[in-house]
Design a protein around this motif. Structure first.
Motif, short mmCIF file in Angstrom:
data_model
loop_
_atom_site.label_atom_id
_atom_site.label_comp_id
_atom_site.label_asym_id
_atom_site.label_seq_id
_atom_site.Cartn_x
_atom_site.Cartn_y
_atom_site.Cartn_z
N UNK A 7 1.44 -1.25 0.16
CA UNK A 7 0.16 -0.44 0.05
C UNK A 7 0.63 1.17 0.37
N UNK A 8 0.35 2.33 -1.09
CA UNK A 8 1.09 3.82 -0.50
C UNK A 8 1.64 3.95 1.26
N UNK A 9 1.76 4.54 1.41
CA UNK A 9 2.76 5.15 2.27
C UNK A 9 1.58 5.91 2.51
N UNK A 10 0.53 7.39 3.37
CA UNK A 10 0.04 7.96 3.91
C UNK A 10 0.43 9.54 3.62
N UNK A 11 -0.54 10.14 2.94
CA UNK A 11 0.12 10.98 3.07
C UNK A 11 0.29 12.06 3.69
N UNK A 12 1.55 12.74 3.23
CA UNK A 12 2.02 13.92 4.83
C UNK A 12 2.22 15.10 4.51
N UNK A 13 2.11 15.75 3.11
CA UNK A 13 1.79 17.19 1.96
C UNK A 13 1.31 17.42 1.30
N UNK A 14 1.16 18.34 1.19
CA UNK A 14 -0.02 19.17 -0.16
C UNK A 14 1.27 19.42 -0.64
N UNK A 15 1.10 19.10 -2.62
CA UNK A 15 1.88 19.27 -3.38
C UNK A 15 0.43 20.08 -5.08
N UNK A 16 1.91 21.83 -4.89
CA UNK A 16 1.04 22.01 -6.09
C UNK A 16 2.24 21.17 -6.91
N UNK A 17 1.29 20.98 -8.46
CA UNK A 17 1.34 20.58 -10.13
C UNK A 17 2.62 22.40 -10.51
#
Length: 185
Positions: free
Chosen positions: A44-54
């Protein structure tokens, strides 16, 4: 700054945002670098820990100073960066980046910088490793990314529903390019 190594196997994700987004924002997981041979085969992918701007206008991927501190990342060097506010010296870190649905860049060089509205700015070093598309359909913005690149995306070619060599929809029996498509040329 070196270009990140694409994932060892083709991976992709699609992320839909409500409304017509002015900023492309997705959850991500940033961590310490992972040696590619240590990547689990099916996990399973790790839980998100940040928000990313593309940001296709950014050359490199950037993380905030607070995220680097929270993760305990240690600088591996210093680089001169061009930003909206001018040039500045910036710490550089070696990290891992996991995009939505488990698309993993196990070792990526990131710069430290100020980011308004997120903790990570995904730049062309990552975007350029694959195919990137943004659509605004039925009042929603959808970002889709696959890595590595799998095909040439050409929206113009498909604008009229396919090949100009197909039969025209008007029912004339003629090829599209010799009928209704003739006016487009």
């Amino acid at each position: 700054m070196t270009r990140p190594t694409p994932p060892p196997k083709p991976q992709s994700f699609t992320y839909t945002m409500p409304g017509l987004a002015r900023v492309l924002l997705t959850p991500v997981h940033v961590g310490k670098p992972i040696r590619p041979e240590r990547l689990p085969r099916a996990t399973m992918p790790p839980r998100p820990n940040a928000s990313a701007i593309w940001d296709t206008g950014a050359t490199s991927t950037v993380i905030s100073e607070s995220l680097a501190a929270r993760l305990g990342l240690k600088p591996i060097g210093l680089v001169r960066c061009k930003t909206v506010g001018g040039e500045r010296d910036s710490s550089v870190y070696l990290a891992s980046l996991c995009l939505p649905n488990g698309t993993v860049f196990p070792e990526i060089t990131v710069c430290e910088g100020e980011i308004s509205g997120g903790e990570v700015l995904v730049g062309m070093d990552v975007i350029g490793c694959g195919d990137f598309a943004v659509t605004n359909f039925e009042g929603r913005t959808t970002l889709s990314f696959r890595c590595p690149s799998a095909a040439r995306i050409d929206f113009e070619k498909g604008a009229h529903g396919g090949s100009p060599n197909r039969e025209c929809e008007c029912g004339s029996g003629k090829k599209y390019k010799h009928c209704c498509g003739k006016a487009q040329a």
